[in-house]
Design an enzyme around this catalytic site. Sequence first.
Site, PDB file in Angstrom:
ATOM      1  N   TYR A 160      -2.081  11.162   2.727  1.00  0.00           N
ATOM      2  CA  TYR A 160      -2.956  11.505   1.610  1.00  0.00           C
ATOM      3  C   TYR A 160      -3.010  13.017   1.401  1.00  0.00           C
ATOM      4  O   TYR A 160      -3.054  13.498   0.261  1.00  0.00           O
ATOM      5  CB  TYR A 160      -4.373  10.985   1.877  1.00  0.00           C
ATOM      6  CG  TYR A 160      -4.490   9.485   1.828  1.00  0.00           C
ATOM      7  CD1 TYR A 160      -4.747   8.831   0.633  1.00  0.00           C
ATOM      8  CD2 TYR A 160      -4.338   8.720   2.984  1.00  0.00           C
ATOM      9  CE1 TYR A 160      -4.855   7.451   0.582  1.00  0.00           C
ATOM     10  CE2 TYR A 160      -4.448   7.342   2.947  1.00  0.00           C
ATOM     11  CZ  TYR A 160      -4.699   6.708   1.736  1.00  0.00           C
ATOM     12  OH  TYR A 160      -4.799   5.337   1.694  1.00  0.00           O
ATOM     13  N   ASP A 184       0.849  -1.182   0.000  1.00  0.00           N
ATOM     14  CA  ASP A 184       0.000   0.000   0.000  1.00  0.00           C
ATOM     15  C   ASP A 184       0.900   1.252   0.000  1.00  0.00           C
ATOM     16  O   ASP A 184       1.792   1.372  -0.835  1.00  0.00           O
ATOM     17  CB  ASP A 184      -0.953  -0.068   1.195  1.00  0.00           C
ATOM     18  CG  ASP A 184      -2.005   1.025   1.225  1.00  0.00           C
ATOM     19  OD1 ASP A 184      -2.975   0.938   0.457  1.00  0.00           O
ATOM     20  OD2 ASP A 184      -1.851   1.959   2.022  1.00  0.00           O
ATOM     21  N   HIS A 226      -7.268  -6.366  -1.406  1.00  0.00           N
ATOM     22  CA  HIS A 226      -6.142  -5.442  -1.221  1.00  0.00           C
ATOM     23  C   HIS A 226      -5.221  -5.837  -0.073  1.00  0.00           C
ATOM     24  O   HIS A 226      -4.037  -5.494  -0.080  1.00  0.00           O
ATOM     25  CB  HIS A 226      -6.717  -4.043  -0.950  1.00  0.00           C
ATOM     26  CG  HIS A 226      -5.694  -2.997  -0.697  1.00  0.00           C
ATOM     27  ND1 HIS A 226      -4.929  -2.424  -1.707  1.00  0.00           N
ATOM     28  CD2 HIS A 226      -5.285  -2.387   0.460  1.00  0.00           C
ATOM     29  CE1 HIS A 226      -4.125  -1.527  -1.179  1.00  0.00           C
ATOM     30  NE2 HIS A 226      -4.312  -1.477   0.123  1.00  0.00           N
TER      31      HIS A 226
END
Length: 278
Positions: A199, A97, A254
Amino acid sequence: MRVEARGLTFEVRTGGPEGGEPVLLLHGFPQHGGEWDDVTPALHAAGLRTYAPDQRGYSSGARPHEVSAYRLPELVADAVALLDALGVEAAHVVGHDWGAVVAWVLAARHPERVRTLTAVSVPHPAAFGYALANDPKQKLRSSYMALFRRPGKAEKVLLALRATALRRMLSGVGDAARVARYADPMREPGALTGALNWYRAMSPRDFATAGPVSVPTTYVWSDRDAAIGRTAAEGCARHVTGEYDFVELSGVTHWIPDEAPAPLVEAILARVRGGRGS
């Protein structure tokens, strides 16, 4: 163990034989170094020494307030500084990730510090950036980022009702106890904000200029990944100039290190044994 680097204190899980070849394991959002716990026993049995840090924003002693402190160059500099502090000249690097993003750029910009690279779930940043800009399906898959980039609002949504939304997002990792293992630390003051700042500091330019990777590389992607589509995954090869393998896992989501540790271990060991420095 605690490791001091760049004026910050990182929690680092270590294991394996003292003289084993070093492996740096970089976790993703919203997890921590413990996401590798089902992977490391096999790596230790193969004679490897592992280091799994809780990265910037996740270690309580490495949680700066400014969003700019979480830009990609800072995250990569942390990885280099951790290797320095650990006395590791070069390591096999594995990232999942966001940890994969750091691993890709570490390999591209500091190839002398990376023996081999195994990137999990997230492809080369330039491949992801291209897909995000040009593939409508990837834009839809990544639409959650708009919420994550909203200070205060994201924390409120994800942590409401004892972090119900965060727990739902993590449901693919396994049972309720495993979900809680990742969700509960995010409820500590400042923890989720530190994780979300990755982010908020994300820059298209940082992704586009990551540079090609020349070290022996394996990219592991799963076809049920809700966040990363095939366009981004298959575009990854264009950004690797060295030896490259693409491993696709069928029927896996994921959360590969939690859901499918055995095939991931197989891919890591194949790369370590077949790549430079093995």
